[in-house]
Motif scaffolding. Structure first.
Motif, PDB file in Angstrom:
ATOM      1  N   GLY A  74       0.813  -1.215   0.000  1.00 44.28           N
ATOM      2  CA  GLY A  74       0.000   0.000   0.000  1.00 44.28           C
ATOM      3  C   GLY A  74       0.840   1.257   0.000  1.00 44.28           C
ATOM      4  N   SER A  75       1.979   1.228   0.693  1.00 45.56           N
ATOM      5  CA  SER A  75       2.871   2.380   0.741  1.00 45.56           C
ATOM      6  C   SER A  75       3.484   2.654  -0.627  1.00 45.56           C
ATOM      7  CB  SER A  75       3.975   2.150   1.777  1.00 45.56           C
ATOM      8  OG  SER A  75       4.791   3.289   1.894  1.00 45.56           O
ATOM      9  N   ASN A  76       3.848   1.592  -1.358  1.00 49.01           N
ATOM     10  CA  ASN A  76       4.395   1.778  -2.701  1.00 49.01           C
ATOM     11  C   ASN A  76       3.357   2.376  -3.646  1.00 49.01           C
ATOM     12  OD1 ASN A  76       6.802   0.701  -1.802  1.00 49.01           O
ATOM     13  ND2 ASN A  76       7.023  -0.692  -3.523  1.00 49.01           N
ATOM     14  N   ILE A  77       2.117   1.940  -3.499  1.00 46.21           N
ATOM     15  CA  ILE A  77       1.040   2.501  -4.321  1.00 46.21           C
ATOM     16  C   ILE A  77       0.809   3.964  -3.948  1.00 46.21           C
ATOM     17  CG2 ILE A  77      -1.425   2.351  -4.880  1.00 46.21           C
ATOM     18  CD1 ILE A  77      -1.193  -0.692  -4.309  1.00 46.21           C
ATOM     19  N   ALA A  78       0.807   4.265  -2.635  1.00 44.02           N
ATOM     20  CA  ALA A  78       0.579   5.634  -2.170  1.00 44.02           C
ATOM     21  C   ALA A  78       1.728   6.566  -2.558  1.00 44.02           C
ATOM     22  CB  ALA A  78       0.379   5.647  -0.653  1.00 44.02           C
ATOM     23  N   ASN A  79       2.966   6.054  -2.545  1.00 38.91           N
ATOM     24  CA  ASN A  79       4.120   6.884  -2.923  1.00 38.91           C
ATOM     25  C   ASN A  79       3.979   7.434  -4.335  1.00 38.91           C
ATOM     26  OD1 ASN A  79       5.475   6.662  -0.522  1.00 38.91           O
ATOM     27  ND2 ASN A  79       6.921   5.115  -1.208  1.00 38.91           N
ATOM     28  N   LEU A  80       3.444   6.615  -5.248  1.00 40.55           N
ATOM     29  CA  LEU A  80       3.292   7.047  -6.641  1.00 40.55           C
ATOM     30  C   LEU A  80       1.926   7.681  -6.894  1.00 40.55           C
ATOM     31  CD1 LEU A  80       4.993   4.006  -8.436  1.00 40.55           C
ATOM     32  CD2 LEU A  80       6.007   6.206  -7.781  1.00 40.55           C
ATOM     33  N   ARG A 201      -6.069  -6.419   6.785  1.00 43.51           N
ATOM     34  CA  ARG A 201      -5.513  -6.133   5.459  1.00 43.51           C
ATOM     35  C   ARG A 201      -5.897  -4.730   4.990  1.00 43.51           C
ATOM     36  NH1 ARG A 201      -8.666  -7.003   0.803  1.00 43.51           N
ATOM     37  NH2 ARG A 201      -7.562  -6.207  -1.028  1.00 43.51           N
ATOM     38  N   ILE A 202      -7.143  -4.347   5.195  1.00 44.65           N
ATOM     39  CA  ILE A 202      -7.611  -3.024   4.765  1.00 44.65           C
ATOM     40  C   ILE A 202      -6.867  -1.924   5.529  1.00 44.65           C
ATOM     41  CG2 ILE A 202      -9.589  -1.467   4.600  1.00 44.65           C
ATOM     42  CD1 ILE A 202      -9.693  -3.793   2.660  1.00 44.65           C
ATOM     43  N   ILE A 203      -6.655  -2.145   6.822  1.00 50.30           N
ATOM     44  CA  ILE A 203      -5.901  -1.174   7.621  1.00 50.30           C
ATOM     45  C   ILE A 203      -4.489  -1.027   7.058  1.00 50.30           C
ATOM     46  CG2 ILE A 203      -4.848  -0.729   9.880  1.00 50.30           C
ATOM     47  CD1 ILE A 203      -7.266  -2.086  11.143  1.00 50.30           C
ATOM     48  N   GLY A 204      -3.851  -2.164   6.762  1.00 49.29           N
ATOM     49  CA  GLY A 204      -2.479  -2.136   6.255  1.00 49.29           C
ATOM     50  C   GLY A 204      -2.363  -1.461   4.901  1.00 49.29           C
ATOM     51  N   ILE A 205      -3.279  -1.782   3.994  1.00 47.61           N
ATOM     52  CA  ILE A 205      -3.165  -1.318   2.610  1.00 47.61           C
ATOM     53  C   ILE A 205      -3.609   0.135   2.448  1.00 47.61           C
ATOM     54  CG2 ILE A 205      -5.453  -1.858   1.646  1.00 47.61           C
ATOM     55  CD1 ILE A 205      -2.183  -3.034   0.066  1.00 47.61           C
ATOM     56  N   THR A 206      -4.360   0.656   3.412  1.00 51.60           N
ATOM     57  CA  THR A 206      -4.852   2.041   3.286  1.00 51.60           C
ATOM     58  C   THR A 206      -4.303   2.934   4.398  1.00 51.60           C
ATOM     59  OG1 THR A 206      -6.890   1.395   4.463  1.00 51.60           O
ATOM     60  CG2 THR A 206      -6.966   1.411   2.053  1.00 51.60           C
ATOM     61  N   VAL A 207      -4.827   2.786   5.599  1.00 49.67           N
ATOM     62  CA  VAL A 207      -4.497   3.703   6.694  1.00 49.67           C
ATOM     63  C   VAL A 207      -3.012   3.677   7.053  1.00 49.67           C
ATOM     64  CG1 VAL A 207      -4.952   4.319   9.102  1.00 49.67           C
ATOM     65  CG2 VAL A 207      -6.822   3.527   7.652  1.00 49.67           C
ATOM     66  N   VAL A 208      -2.486   2.478   7.336  1.00 48.97           N
ATOM     67  CA  VAL A 208      -1.085   2.361   7.758  1.00 48.97           C
ATOM     68  C   VAL A 208      -0.140   2.737   6.621  1.00 48.97           C
ATOM     69  CG1 VAL A 208       0.698   0.818   8.644  1.00 48.97           C
ATOM     70  CG2 VAL A 208      -1.638   0.637   9.500  1.00 48.97           C
ATOM     71  N   SER A 209      -0.455   2.287   5.402  1.00 48.62           N
ATOM     72  CA  SER A 209       0.433   2.575   4.269  1.00 48.62           C
ATOM     73  C   SER A 209       0.487   4.067   3.964  1.00 48.62           C
ATOM     74  CB  SER A 209      -0.017   1.802   3.031  1.00 48.62           C
ATOM     75  OG  SER A 209      -1.253   2.277   2.555  1.00 48.62           O
TER      76      SER A 209
END
Length: 312
Positions: A74-80, A201-209
């Motif tokens: 999720g962080s890689n997606i958010a970075n871009l 999973r949703i927390i990890g891929i959105t909020v945390v990332s």
């Protein structure tokens, strides 16, 4: 109320930390006569990837592998989709040849390597982590020996050569502030999310990332406003490479990571691959070797669609 306080305080620390880190990175590149994009892809990227590393190791050891994997993907997606998008919305970025001959191909290779390791058996094993960390080391050696600037630095005359003790001080304070701010932000965000009954999973891929991408956002916005675009672009590409090869590599060496929620394999990793690939055509169209506000709008739109399909 306590969670909201953590979020606000965390954001403040991240903004200040990004500024200190940028100062030290610029000064270090001058002192060592190293291209700024190399500094961005090594020191700044490692410092801004530290939250992902800490969160992923802790989550994996605590028995929450989906949080560990979702955080990085999720962080890689958010970075871009978010950070790079906001960066280019604030100002155009001119790209040089080495950006797409070296940096982007390495990012895609690291992404495909990770997907290849985890897709078929749903497990990131220790020996795979060793391979990932080894490849990162070889990439860094190549960067430090051969890489040339991949982005035009518009205002080179504003660079200030700081005393060595100040460089070390800014680097230490900046890195610590980013780490502490991310911890507070994640603590507050996860506290808020769990009260709503959202899955791991949703927390990890959105909020945390998104929370762990805030350091990249802070460092990149400050860099772009100060015309240090080489660092803002190098930081993002380098951070994604670090997230995959270092964060997941080191985490899986400490403890193998097994996928629990299959949504990571059927949805999330393909979004990560897709948005990473999208950067290359955006660099060439509509204007060659440039990322502009239109590209930023496209990236934000893609990220919004990703969030919608992930949460829905």
């Amino acid at each position: 109320m306590e969670n909201l306080f953590y979020i606000i305080l965390g954001l403040a620390l991240l903004i200040f930390g990004g500024n200190w880190l940028l100062k030290s990175a610029v000064a270090l590149s001058l002192r060592l006569a190293i291209p700024k994009i190399v500094i961005g892809m090594t020191i700044v990227s490692f410092a801004t990837s530290a939250p992902e590393l800490i969160v992923s190791i802790k989550a994996a050891l605590d028995g929450f592998p989906d949080l560990s994997l979702g955080n990085v993907v999720g962080s890689n997606i958010a970075n871009l989709g978010l950070v790079l998008a906001i960066t280019v919305l604030l100002g155009n970025i001119d790209v040089r040849k080495s950006f797409y001959t070296t940096d982007w191909p390495v990012l895609m290779f690291a992404s495909l390597l990770f997907v290849g390791f985890i897709y078929f058996d749903g497990l990131l094993q220790r020996y795979e982590g060793v391979i990932m960390v080894t490849l990162l080391f070889l990439f860094l050696v190549y960067l430090l020996r051969y890489q040339k600037p991949a982005v035009v630095d518009e205002v080179p005359e504003d660079d200030v050569l700081l005393p060595l003790y100040k460089v070390v001080l800014y680097l230490g304070i900046g890195g610590t502030a980013l780490w502490g701010g991310s911890e507070l932000l994640i603590s507050g965000a996860v506290g808020m999310a769990t009260t709503l009954g959202v899955s791991e999973r949703i927390i990890g891929i959105t909020v945390v990332s998104v929370g762990t991408s805030i350091p990249e956002l802070a460092a990149s916005i400050i860099a772009i406003l100060k015309k240090e675009k080489a660092i803002s672009v190098g930081n993002l590409i380098g951070s994604n490479i670090f997230n995959l090869l270092a964060v997941l590599g080191i985490t899986s060496i400490i403890t193998p990571i097994r996928v629990i929620d299959q949504g990571l394999l059927t949805n999330d990793i393909f979004w990560m691959l897709g948005i990473s690939f999208l950067i290359l055509p955006l660099v060439f169209f509509p204007k060659g070797l440039r990322l502009g506000w239109r590209d930023g709008i496209i990236l934000v739109a893609v990220y919004a669609v990703f969030v919608y399909f992930t949460v829905a």
